[in-house]
Design an enzyme around this catalytic site. Structure first.
Site, PDB file in Angstrom:
ATOM      1  N   MET A   2      30.984  -0.920  -1.506  1.00 43.86           N
ATOM      2  CA  MET A   2      31.277  -1.852  -0.406  1.00 43.86           C
ATOM      3  C   MET A   2      30.002  -2.161   0.386  1.00 43.86           C
ATOM      4  O   MET A   2      30.070  -2.682   1.508  1.00 43.86           O
ATOM      5  CB  MET A   2      32.360  -1.276   0.498  1.00 43.86           C
ATOM      6  CG  MET A   2      33.674  -1.048  -0.253  1.00 43.86           C
ATOM      7  SD  MET A   2      35.117  -1.050   0.808  1.00 43.86           S
ATOM      8  CE  MET A   2      34.780   0.358   1.834  1.00 43.86           C
ATOM      9  N   GLU A  14      21.346   6.376  -0.115  1.00 44.72           N
ATOM     10  CA  GLU A  14      20.895   7.053  -1.324  1.00 44.72           C
ATOM     11  C   GLU A  14      22.072   7.502  -2.211  1.00 44.72           C
ATOM     12  O   GLU A  14      21.929   7.600  -3.427  1.00 44.72           O
ATOM     13  CB  GLU A  14      19.964   8.226  -0.954  1.00 44.72           C
ATOM     14  CG  GLU A  14      19.194   8.855  -2.084  1.00 44.72           C
ATOM     15  CD  GLU A  14      18.534   7.866  -3.067  1.00 44.72           C
ATOM     16  OE1 GLU A  14      17.925   6.878  -2.612  1.00 44.72           O
ATOM     17  OE2 GLU A  14      18.641   8.107  -4.295  1.00 44.72           O
ATOM     18  N   HIS A  42      24.817   5.761  -2.866  1.00 46.77           N
ATOM     19  CA  HIS A  42      25.102   4.614  -3.751  1.00 46.77           C
ATOM     20  C   HIS A  42      23.999   4.447  -4.797  1.00 46.77           C
ATOM     21  O   HIS A  42      24.263   4.235  -5.980  1.00 46.77           O
ATOM     22  CB  HIS A  42      25.147   3.309  -2.947  1.00 46.77           C
ATOM     23  CG  HIS A  42      26.216   3.243  -1.900  1.00 46.77           C
ATOM     24  ND1 HIS A  42      25.932   3.168  -0.559  1.00 46.77           N
ATOM     25  CD2 HIS A  42      27.573   3.211  -2.003  1.00 46.77           C
ATOM     26  CE1 HIS A  42      27.065   3.082   0.132  1.00 46.77           C
ATOM     27  NE2 HIS A  42      28.079   3.116  -0.714  1.00 46.77           N
ATOM     28  N   ASP A  84      33.872  11.023  -2.893  1.00 44.13           N
ATOM     29  CA  ASP A  84      35.258  10.545  -2.804  1.00 44.13           C
ATOM     30  C   ASP A  84      36.022  11.110  -3.992  1.00 44.13           C
ATOM     31  O   ASP A  84      36.390  10.391  -4.918  1.00 44.13           O
ATOM     32  CB  ASP A  84      35.268   9.011  -2.797  1.00 44.13           C
ATOM     33  CG  ASP A  84      34.484   8.473  -1.619  1.00 44.13           C
ATOM     34  OD1 ASP A  84      35.002   8.513  -0.505  1.00 44.13           O
ATOM     35  OD2 ASP A  84      33.320   8.054  -1.809  1.00 44.13           O
ATOM     36  N   GLN A 142      39.378   9.710  -4.989  1.00 41.32           N
ATOM     37  CA  GLN A 142      39.248   8.347  -5.508  1.00 41.32           C
ATOM     38  C   GLN A 142      38.854   8.347  -6.988  1.00 41.32           C
ATOM     39  O   GLN A 142      39.505   7.700  -7.808  1.00 41.32           O
ATOM     40  CB  GLN A 142      38.208   7.606  -4.679  1.00 41.32           C
ATOM     41  CG  GLN A 142      37.831   6.253  -5.192  1.00 41.32           C
ATOM     42  CD  GLN A 142      36.948   5.508  -4.206  1.00 41.32           C
ATOM     43  OE1 GLN A 142      37.430   4.987  -3.222  1.00 41.32           O
ATOM     44  NE2 GLN A 142      35.661   5.451  -4.461  1.00 41.32           N
TER      45      GLN A 142
HETATM   46  P1  AMP Z   1      31.718   2.932  -0.929  1.00 38.67           P
HETATM   47  O1  AMP Z   1      30.679   1.897  -0.735  1.00 38.67           O
HETATM   48  O2  AMP Z   1      31.849   3.872   0.235  1.00 38.67           O
HETATM   49  O3  AMP Z   1      33.033   2.383  -1.378  1.00 38.67           O
HETATM   50  O4  AMP Z   1      31.215   3.868  -2.127  1.00 38.67           O
HETATM   51  C1  AMP Z   1      30.883   3.324  -3.377  1.00 38.67           C
HETATM   52  C2  AMP Z   1      30.615   4.441  -4.359  1.00 38.67           C
HETATM   53  O5  AMP Z   1      29.551   5.263  -3.856  1.00 38.67           O
HETATM   54  C3  AMP Z   1      31.817   5.383  -4.563  1.00 38.67           C
HETATM   55  O6  AMP Z   1      31.894   5.760  -5.927  1.00 38.67           O
HETATM   56  C4  AMP Z   1      31.473   6.558  -3.684  1.00 38.67           C
HETATM   57  O7  AMP Z   1      32.075   7.766  -4.098  1.00 38.67           O
HETATM   58  C5  AMP Z   1      29.955   6.622  -3.864  1.00 38.67           C
HETATM   59  N1  AMP Z   1      29.344   7.354  -2.758  1.00 38.67           N
HETATM   60  C6  AMP Z   1      29.493   7.125  -1.425  1.00 38.67           C
HETATM   61  N2  AMP Z   1      28.820   8.042  -0.718  1.00 38.67           N
HETATM   62  C7  AMP Z   1      28.233   8.881  -1.617  1.00 38.67           C
HETATM   63  C8  AMP Z   1      27.402  10.049  -1.513  1.00 38.67           C
HETATM   64  N3  AMP Z   1      27.042  10.548  -0.333  1.00 38.67           N
HETATM   65  N4  AMP Z   1      26.979  10.642  -2.657  1.00 38.67           N
HETATM   66  C9  AMP Z   1      27.343  10.148  -3.867  1.00 38.67           C
HETATM   67  N5  AMP Z   1      28.122   9.067  -4.030  1.00 38.67           N
HETATM   68  C10 AMP Z   1      28.560   8.435  -2.930  1.00 38.67           C
END
Ligand code: AMP
Length: 295
Positions: free
Chosen positions: A31, A36, A38, A159, A162
């Site tokens: 999103m 880091e 992402h 997550d 998820q």
């Molecule tokens: P989001 O933008 O929050 O929907 O996250 C997109 C993807 O990035 C999802 O697969 C999350 O699990 C992953 N993600 C978010 N934060 C982290 C993190 N701190 N470490 C590893 N992956 C992450």
């Protein structure tokens, strides 16, 4: 090189050409407001020689937000995100295709009325407080996987629930993308990186926000370092949970579940997962940690 697509059709045409040439590619759905965590997903995917390039999507999915949640204020930093992805693409010497739809209809066309739900699993943990959240997540990821047909999709263990639900959906609906889960990236303080950390004040970030990680770590040590029976471990956890949650708690939950089934732990459980959700001021933080019960 980074190439940007705001419409699905030209991206699909481009992918069809590459697939004709025998290339395979990775996919990282996000999103935006990149950190880091992402970027690590894209970087790891590009280290795999099977992935010739990475499709990276930035789409704030309205379907996964509740009516009182932060959909309209969700942080958007597209210019900075593009700079970060460009430098990653240079670092990895592979292309990143950024899919940044300029309207919701690219993903959910007018009249779209179907949703995908993984029964049971979407109602526990975060699903208890965020009623339709996981329905929104599985529906958008299903759409993206069908539209793009990536060979491998990379998701973060930050997550945990998820990625677990998405793996179940992919298996149940016979989707072809392999789902690869990668470790949580943390700040130096051990706070799990998250776009929502931007809502925290500097004081909260260095102080109260860390109580989520620190509590989980304390419980992990207590459960791993003991020569207790399963029954004793469960009762130790329940005592810790009662102490932590308290009567007027900022904790939404603290749970211990089998990492492989997301059900209660049993004598067969090798690794368990401790899950926490904590309200730090107005910011909802989630985190989880693996506990080795039968090493
Ligand atoms: P989001 O933008 O929050 O929907 O996250 C997109 C993807 O990035 C999802 O697969 C999350 O699990 C992953 N993600 C978010 N934060 C982290 C993190 N701190 N470490 C590893 N992956 C992450």
């Amino acid at each position: 090189m980074i190439q940007q697509f705001s419409h699905i059709a030209p991206l699909q045409n481009y992918l069809a050409e590459k697939i004709n040439e025998g290339q395979e590619f990775s996919f990282v759905p996000t999103m935006g407001n990149l950190h880091e965590g992402h970027l690590s997903l894209a970087r790891e995917s590009l280290k795999d020689s099977r992935n010739s390039f990475c499709v990276f999507s930035i789409f704030v999915n309205p379907k996964q937000f509740g009516p009182k949640e932060d959909f309209h204020n969700y942080p958007s930093t597209i210019e900075e995100d593009i700079v970060k992805l460009s430098s990653l693409s240079k670092e990895m010497k592979k292309d990143i295709l950024l899919f940044y739809p300029d309207n919701q209809q690219e993903i959910f066309p007018e009249g779209f009325a179907t949703s995908i739900t993984v029964d049971g699993l979407s109602k526990i943990l975060c699903g208890k407080q965020r009623k339709n959240h996981f329905k929104g997540v599985t529906t958008v990821v299903y759409r993206l996987l069908i539209l793009l047909k990536p060979h491998r999709t990379y998701m973060g263990l930050k997550d945990f629930q998820q990625q677990f639900l998405i793996k179940k959906m992919v298996k149940d609906l016979l989707l072809s993308s392999e789902i690869i889960s990668l470790p949580t990236i943390r700040e130096k303080s051990n706070l799990a990186m998250s776009s929502r950390n931007n809502y925290l004040t500097p004081q909260e970030r260095e102080g109260e926000a860390l109580c989520l990680y620190n509590t989980m770590l304390r419980v992990k040590h207590a459960l791993e370092n003991s020569s207790l029976s399963l029954k004793e471990k469960i009762s130790l956890f329940n005592d810790e949970k009662e102490k932590t949650l308290g009567p007027h708690s900022k904790w939404q939950y603290l749970e211990l579940l089998d990492s492989e089934t997301l059900k209660n732990i049993t004598s067969k459980t090798k690794t368990a997962q401790i899950f926490g959700a904590y309200l730090c001021g107005k910011t909802r933080l989630i985190d989880n940690m693996t506990i080795y019960l039968n090493p």
